[in-house]
Design a protein around this motif. Structure first.
Motif, mmCIF file in Angstrom:
data_model
loop_
_atom_site.group_PDB
_atom_site.id
_atom_site.type_symbol
_atom_site.label_atom_id
_atom_site.label_comp_id
_atom_site.label_asym_id
_atom_site.label_seq_id
_atom_site.Cartn_x
_atom_site.Cartn_y
_atom_site.Cartn_z
ATOM 1 N N MET A 1 44.556 42.312 21.935
ATOM 2 C CA MET A 1 44.921 42.105 23.194
ATOM 3 C C MET A 1 43.543 42.922 24.346
ATOM 4 O O MET A 1 43.700 43.956 24.074
ATOM 5 C CB MET A 1 46.278 42.484 23.930
ATOM 6 N N ALA A 2 43.055 41.901 25.125
ATOM 7 C CA ALA A 2 41.960 42.466 26.046
ATOM 8 C C ALA A 2 42.678 43.190 27.169
ATOM 9 O O ALA A 2 43.691 42.942 27.409
ATOM 10 C CB ALA A 2 41.343 41.090 26.531
ATOM 11 N N ARG A 3 41.876 44.252 27.449
ATOM 12 C CA ARG A 3 42.648 45.237 28.556
ATOM 13 C C ARG A 3 42.237 44.517 29.806
ATOM 14 O O ARG A 3 41.175 43.858 29.954
ATOM 15 C CB ARG A 3 41.438 46.548 28.264
ATOM 16 N N LYS A 4 43.268 44.703 30.688
ATOM 17 C CA LYS A 4 43.079 44.052 32.036
ATOM 18 C C LYS A 4 42.580 45.150 33.094
ATOM 19 O O LYS A 4 43.363 46.376 32.885
ATOM 20 C CB LYS A 4 44.744 43.263 32.464
ATOM 21 N N ILE A 5 41.882 44.998 33.944
ATOM 22 C CA ILE A 5 41.238 46.081 34.881
ATOM 23 C C ILE A 5 42.066 45.821 36.159
ATOM 24 O O ILE A 5 42.265 44.716 36.919
ATOM 25 C CB ILE A 5 39.797 45.522 35.068
ATOM 26 N N ARG A 6 42.692 47.064 36.584
ATOM 27 C CA ARG A 6 43.267 47.124 37.891
ATOM 28 C C ARG A 6 42.166 47.028 38.987
ATOM 29 O O ARG A 6 41.070 47.662 38.897
ATOM 30 C CB ARG A 6 44.033 48.354 37.977
ATOM 31 N N TRP A 7 42.568 46.115 39.852
ATOM 32 C CA TRP A 7 41.452 45.758 40.850
ATOM 33 C C TRP A 7 41.766 46.516 42.142
ATOM 34 O O TRP A 7 42.863 46.741 42.500
ATOM 35 C CB TRP A 7 41.423 44.167 41.224
ATOM 36 N N THR A 8 40.515 46.986 42.841
ATOM 37 C CA THR A 8 40.924 47.943 43.833
ATOM 38 C C THR A 8 39.865 47.092 45.233
ATOM 39 O O THR A 8 39.305 46.245 44.911
ATOM 40 C CB THR A 8 40.010 49.255 44.011
ATOM 41 N N ASP A 9 40.336 47.595 46.554
ATOM 42 C CA ASP A 9 39.404 47.260 47.601
ATOM 43 C C ASP A 9 37.915 47.337 47.389
ATOM 44 O O ASP A 9 37.207 46.711 47.732
ATOM 45 C CB ASP A 9 39.958 47.692 48.991
ATOM 46 N N ALA A 10 37.603 48.800 46.947
ATOM 47 C CA ALA A 10 36.344 49.145 46.660
ATOM 48 C C ALA A 10 35.701 48.044 45.389
ATOM 49 O O ALA A 10 34.397 47.647 45.771
ATOM 50 C CB ALA A 10 36.228 50.482 46.081
ATOM 51 N N ASP A 11 36.352 47.659 44.499
ATOM 52 C CA ASP A 11 36.003 46.524 43.701
ATOM 53 C C ASP A 11 35.622 45.396 44.457
ATOM 54 O O ASP A 11 34.656 44.835 44.076
ATOM 55 C CB ASP A 11 36.989 46.295 42.607
ATOM 56 N N THR A 12 36.314 44.883 45.227
ATOM 57 C CA THR A 12 36.334 43.608 46.161
ATOM 58 C C THR A 12 34.965 43.687 46.888
ATOM 59 O O THR A 12 33.976 42.889 47.014
ATOM 60 C CB THR A 12 37.290 43.442 47.070
ATOM 61 N N ARG A 13 34.980 44.900 47.559
ATOM 62 C CA ARG A 13 33.605 45.067 48.457
ATOM 63 C C ARG A 13 32.473 44.962 47.839
ATOM 64 O O ARG A 13 31.265 44.461 48.047
ATOM 65 C CB ARG A 13 33.693 46.442 49.178
ATOM 66 N N ALA A 14 32.365 45.637 46.604
ATOM 67 C CA ALA A 14 31.030 45.615 45.753
ATOM 68 C C ALA A 14 30.800 44.550 45.074
ATOM 69 O O ALA A 14 29.608 43.832 45.058
ATOM 70 C CB ALA A 14 31.212 46.803 44.558
ATOM 71 N N THR A 15 31.916 43.624 44.774
ATOM 72 C CA THR A 15 31.586 42.198 43.920
ATOM 73 C C THR A 15 31.065 41.427 45.035
ATOM 74 O O THR A 15 30.207 40.536 44.756
ATOM 75 C CB THR A 15 32.977 41.669 43.602
ATOM 76 N N VAL A 16 31.797 41.301 46.189
ATOM 77 C CA VAL A 16 31.354 40.466 47.430
ATOM 78 C C VAL A 16 30.026 40.873 47.720
ATOM 79 O O VAL A 16 29.161 39.740 48.184
ATOM 80 C CB VAL A 16 32.453 40.307 48.301
ATOM 81 N N GLY A 17 29.725 42.046 47.828
ATOM 82 C CA GLY A 17 28.378 42.541 48.514
ATOM 83 C C GLY A 17 27.259 41.960 47.452
ATOM 84 O O GLY A 17 26.313 41.594 47.973
ATOM 85 N N VAL A 18 27.518 42.213 46.135
ATOM 86 C CA VAL A 18 26.437 41.816 45.301
ATOM 87 C C VAL A 18 26.203 40.283 45.354
ATOM 88 O O VAL A 18 25.067 39.766 45.316
ATOM 89 C CB VAL A 18 26.777 42.191 43.577
ATOM 90 N N ALA A 19 27.339 39.492 45.357
ATOM 91 C CA ALA A 19 27.201 38.196 45.543
ATOM 92 C C ALA A 19 26.431 37.630 46.514
ATOM 93 O O ALA A 19 25.970 36.538 46.769
ATOM 94 C CB ALA A 19 28.742 37.375 45.410
ATOM 95 N N ARG A 20 26.380 38.445 47.882
ATOM 96 C CA ARG A 20 25.932 38.152 48.965
ATOM 97 C C ARG A 20 24.313 38.517 49.254
ATOM 98 O O ARG A 20 23.530 38.084 49.832
ATOM 99 C CB ARG A 20 26.791 38.628 50.129
#
Length: 198
Positions: free
Chosen positions: A1-20
């Protein structure tokens, strides 16, 4: 079974920042709240969000882009695939000056301005829509601008006072006509263009 990553606000800020902005340095990832351990977690394994693409030859900084899963996650977070920033010329020969500076400028903004960030693809759409609106509704103005060359900005944002700021990172490949086309676009859309030479 694949491990699920707990998501944080910092994860969101980083992901959205790189997308932009296309790429983040490790320092950019740290500046939005990721820890070194979290960067490793999000850039390894089958669930990786970021891919390490190498060290910038100019600064020595480790550089990251979104993985395919990261692009999908950014779309879920509000940055659709069709507007995510991507320049195929960036990173050739591990030269990331352009995207590194764009990311530095993005990360230097308050979160409220980051949340209003538009990508180059959004500005392409906005310029085309504005021109089409003028063509359909203001024939006299259309005659003035129909042959003017416009080009989109690398990114931009709206500040707390409602003023729009366009961000353009100018490289050695820019000639005067390309710079002029950015100024024309700023005049067309009504904001202020900030150019930084790298």
């Amino acid at each position: 079974m694949a491990r699920k990553i707990r998501w944080t606000d910092a994860d969101t800020r980083a992901t959205v920042g790189v997308a932009r902005t296309g790429h983040f340095s490790k320092e950019n990832l740290l500046s939005v709240g990721l820890t070194p351990r979290r960067i490793t977690t999000l850039s390894t394994g089958s669930l990786k969000i970021f891919e390490k693409v190498g060290r910038d030859v100019n600064s020595g900084h480790e550089m990251y882009k979104l993985s395919d899963l990261g692009k999908e996650r950014a779309a879920e977070l509000g940055v659709p695939l069709d507007v995510q920033y991507y320049n195929p010329n960036i990173g050739k020969n591990l030269d990331f000056r352009h995207d590194r500076e764009l990311a530095n400028q993005y990360c230097s903004l308050d979160i409220s301005c980051q949340d209003c960030w538009k990508t180059e693809r959004e500005y392409i759409r906005e310029i085309n829509e504005t021109r089409e609106h003028i063509r359909e509704n203001d024939p006299e103005r259309w005659e003035e601008i129909k042959d003017v060359k416009y080009s989109a900005f690398d990114g931009g944002y709206v500040d707390e006072q409602g003023h729009e700021h366009y961000v353009e990172i100018v490289t050695s490949s820019y000639d005067q006509s390309r710079i002029d086309s950015k100024c024309e676009s700023a005049n067309l859309l009504g904001g202020t263009c900030h150019m930084t030479r790298v």
